[in-house]
Design a protein around this motif. Structure first.
Motif, mmCIF file in Angstrom:
data_model
loop_
_atom_site.group_PDB
_atom_site.id
_atom_site.type_symbol
_atom_site.label_atom_id
_atom_site.label_comp_id
_atom_site.label_asym_id
_atom_site.label_seq_id
_atom_site.Cartn_x
_atom_site.Cartn_y
_atom_site.Cartn_z
ATOM 1 N N LYS A 171 0.878 -1.172 0.000
ATOM 2 C CA LYS A 171 0.000 0.000 0.000
ATOM 3 C C LYS A 171 0.913 1.218 0.000
ATOM 4 O O LYS A 171 1.774 1.340 0.876
ATOM 5 N N ASN A 172 0.748 2.071 -0.969
ATOM 6 C CA ASN A 172 1.588 3.270 -1.116
ATOM 7 C C ASN A 172 3.082 2.937 -0.996
ATOM 8 O O ASN A 172 3.825 3.629 -0.286
ATOM 9 N N GLY A 173 3.469 1.839 -1.601
ATOM 10 C CA GLY A 173 4.889 1.493 -1.614
ATOM 11 C C GLY A 173 5.368 0.718 -0.398
ATOM 12 O O GLY A 173 6.483 0.197 -0.390
ATOM 13 N N ASP A 174 4.529 0.605 0.654
ATOM 14 C CA ASP A 174 4.941 -0.164 1.840
ATOM 15 C C ASP A 174 4.309 -1.553 1.820
ATOM 16 O O ASP A 174 3.168 -1.705 1.377
ATOM 17 N N THR A 185 -0.573 -10.337 8.499
ATOM 18 C CA THR A 185 0.155 -9.073 8.686
ATOM 19 C C THR A 185 1.480 -9.261 9.436
ATOM 20 O O THR A 185 2.221 -8.305 9.648
ATOM 21 N N ASN A 186 1.782 -10.502 9.839
ATOM 22 C CA ASN A 186 3.087 -10.753 10.460
ATOM 23 C C ASN A 186 4.111 -10.950 9.356
ATOM 24 O O ASN A 186 4.161 -12.010 8.744
ATOM 25 N N ILE A 187 4.890 -9.905 9.104
ATOM 26 C CA ILE A 187 5.845 -9.993 7.998
ATOM 27 C C ILE A 187 7.219 -10.337 8.562
ATOM 28 O O ILE A 187 7.775 -9.580 9.357
ATOM 29 N N ALA A 188 7.722 -11.490 8.160
ATOM 30 C CA ALA A 188 9.029 -11.920 8.665
ATOM 31 C C ALA A 188 10.115 -11.446 7.690
ATOM 32 O O ALA A 188 9.978 -11.611 6.481
ATOM 33 N N THR A 189 11.161 -10.851 8.242
ATOM 34 C CA THR A 189 12.203 -10.274 7.373
ATOM 35 C C THR A 189 13.605 -10.733 7.792
ATOM 36 O O THR A 189 13.795 -11.256 8.896
ATOM 37 N N ILE A 190 14.556 -10.482 6.918
ATOM 38 C CA ILE A 190 15.973 -10.780 7.211
ATOM 39 C C ILE A 190 16.840 -9.845 6.370
ATOM 40 O O ILE A 190 16.377 -9.322 5.343
ATOM 41 N N GLY A 191 18.083 -9.662 6.796
ATOM 42 C CA GLY A 191 19.017 -8.828 6.032
ATOM 43 C C GLY A 191 19.742 -9.649 4.969
ATOM 44 O O GLY A 191 19.901 -10.859 5.128
ATOM 45 N N PRO A 192 20.215 -9.008 3.903
ATOM 46 C CA PRO A 192 20.856 -9.735 2.794
ATOM 47 C C PRO A 192 22.194 -10.364 3.152
ATOM 48 O O PRO A 192 22.626 -11.326 2.512
ATOM 49 N N LEU A 209 11.002 -15.458 3.893
ATOM 50 C CA LEU A 209 11.348 -14.198 4.574
ATOM 51 C C LEU A 209 11.542 -13.134 3.500
ATOM 52 O O LEU A 209 12.090 -13.424 2.428
ATOM 53 N N LEU A 210 11.089 -11.922 3.798
ATOM 54 C CA LEU A 210 11.393 -10.818 2.879
ATOM 55 C C LEU A 210 12.771 -10.296 3.236
ATOM 56 O O LEU A 210 13.131 -10.198 4.416
ATOM 57 N N VAL A 211 13.544 -9.957 2.224
ATOM 58 C CA VAL A 211 14.911 -9.486 2.469
ATOM 59 C C VAL A 211 14.906 -7.956 2.397
ATOM 60 O O VAL A 211 14.503 -7.376 1.379
ATOM 61 N N ILE A 212 15.343 -7.341 3.505
ATOM 62 C CA ILE A 212 15.224 -5.888 3.648
ATOM 63 C C ILE A 212 16.611 -5.260 3.766
ATOM 64 O O ILE A 212 17.459 -5.743 4.515
ATOM 65 N N LYS A 213 16.799 -4.165 3.026
ATOM 66 C CA LYS A 213 18.025 -3.376 3.188
ATOM 67 C C LYS A 213 17.625 -1.898 3.194
ATOM 68 O O LYS A 213 16.877 -1.470 2.292
ATOM 69 N N ASP A 214 18.088 -1.141 4.148
ATOM 70 C CA ASP A 214 17.741 0.282 4.295
ATOM 71 C C ASP A 214 16.234 0.506 4.144
ATOM 72 O O ASP A 214 15.782 1.390 3.408
ATOM 73 N N ASN A 215 15.462 -0.324 4.820
ATOM 74 C CA ASN A 215 13.994 -0.212 4.798
ATOM 75 C C ASN A 215 13.354 -0.520 3.447
ATOM 76 O O ASN A 215 12.158 -0.292 3.286
#
Ligand code: AMP
Length: 303
Positions: free
Chosen positions: A208-211, A253-260, A279-285
């Protein structure tokens, strides 16, 4: 396009065989020890709703269909059910035989939708042969048979647990899919199911709106039926209504994430701790990738 569609062959050598690492070939392990034996078997007379209930209560993505002697007659997977519910060509059965009505379509016998030519692995096979089958055919779960009787199933998840001590030395960024396919929050469940089946992916982040505000997975869809949530969400009890449900009503809505830069061993541990298979991979948000059990498994055995 997701790796599953466009990079299906990236794990294969030029001769078409998976490129196994020596550490996997070195030790002939027992498939018996890896197989998940706490699984139910269904008959061809069992119904679609029975299959959903079993998958929801036991968290399994594949159920073998057998005769009373446990001989394998077919399989039903979570994605077969998403296909039948509207994502793919099996939905023609819902329309043609059941006029798109919910209850009759859920009472259909598995005979109508099961895969009756399933791949299976013999319990005496070597791990190498099992991985060969999984990678060559792009399947994530297989029945295990012993003298023609089904004794369990093996999934990407069970293999990761078995190989967990070897899940080191590879970064998340090396095996993740980088072109993440997502869906805007204003879409319907029908659109999400079609996208999953057409692209061969089992999960879609919702934006939603990029998030990213959630993720809808094959399991959320099966749970709608298997946990009987759907019966409180409809008025007409038709599949048209199911397809028009906002994807936001089904997503998790529980989004599980990890760094690259994390090791895939950490990713595997996080998945098992949180009870998720991606897991979604997140860097700098920002989301820069997605990693699933399949990516971890292939990263360990076939990179
Ligand atoms: P799955 O069947 O969901 O475990 O995923 C199979 C392959 O598709 C893996 O390589 C995943 O990284 C990739 N994949 C899964 N979901 C997505 C997605 N939404 N966008 C891009 N790739 C994905």
């Amino acid at each position: 396009m997701p790796r599953r569609i466009i990079e299906r062959n990236r794990w294969l050598r030029s001769d078409g065989k998976p490129n196994f690492k020596d550490r996997i070939c070195a030790k002939p392990p027992e498939l018996e020890a890896i197989a998940d034996k706490e699984i139910p078997l269904l008959s061809m007379q069992a119904t679609v709703i029975n299959a959903c209930e079993v998958m929801s209560s036991l968290g399994t993505r594949l159920v073998p269909i057998t005769d009373p002697e446990r001989r394998l007659l077919g399989i039903i997977t979570g994605m077969d059910l998403v296909d039948y519910f509207g994502g793919g060509i099996k939905y023609a059965i819902v329309l043609k035989h059941y006029g798109g009505k919910l209850y009759p379509a859920l009472s259909a016998s598995l005979r109508e939708i099961a895969n009756t030519k399933p791949l299976a692995v013999d319990v005496k096979s070597r791990l190498h042969d099992l991985l060969n089958l999984m990678i060559s055919y792009g399947v994530g779960a297989l029945p295990v048979v012993d003298n023609n009787a089904v004794i369990g199933i093996i999934t990407e998840g069970s293999l990761i647990k078995y190989l967990s001590s070897k899940v080191v030395g590879v970064k998340v960024s090396e095996v993740m899919s980088t072109s993440v396919i997502s869906l805007s929050y204003s879409n319907t469940l029908g659109v999400a199911m079609k996208l999953m089946i057409n692209l061969g992916i089992r999960r879609l982040p919702i934006t939603k709106n990029g998030d990213v505000i959630g993720i809808v997975t094959w399991r959320d869809i099966i749970d709608l039926f298997g946990k009987h949530k759907i019966f409180n969400m409809l008025k007409e009890f038709t599949f048209d209504e199911v397809h028009l449900l906002p994807v936001t009503e089904v997503m998790n809505t529980n989004i599980a994430t990890i760094g690259p830069d994390e090791d895939i061993g950490i990713a595997a541990a996080k998945m098992s701790e949180l009870g998720v298979d991606s897991l979604l991979v997140i860097k700098d948000n920002n989301i820069i990738g997605i990693i699933t059990e399949r990516d971890i498994l292939y990263g360990v055995v076939a990179r």
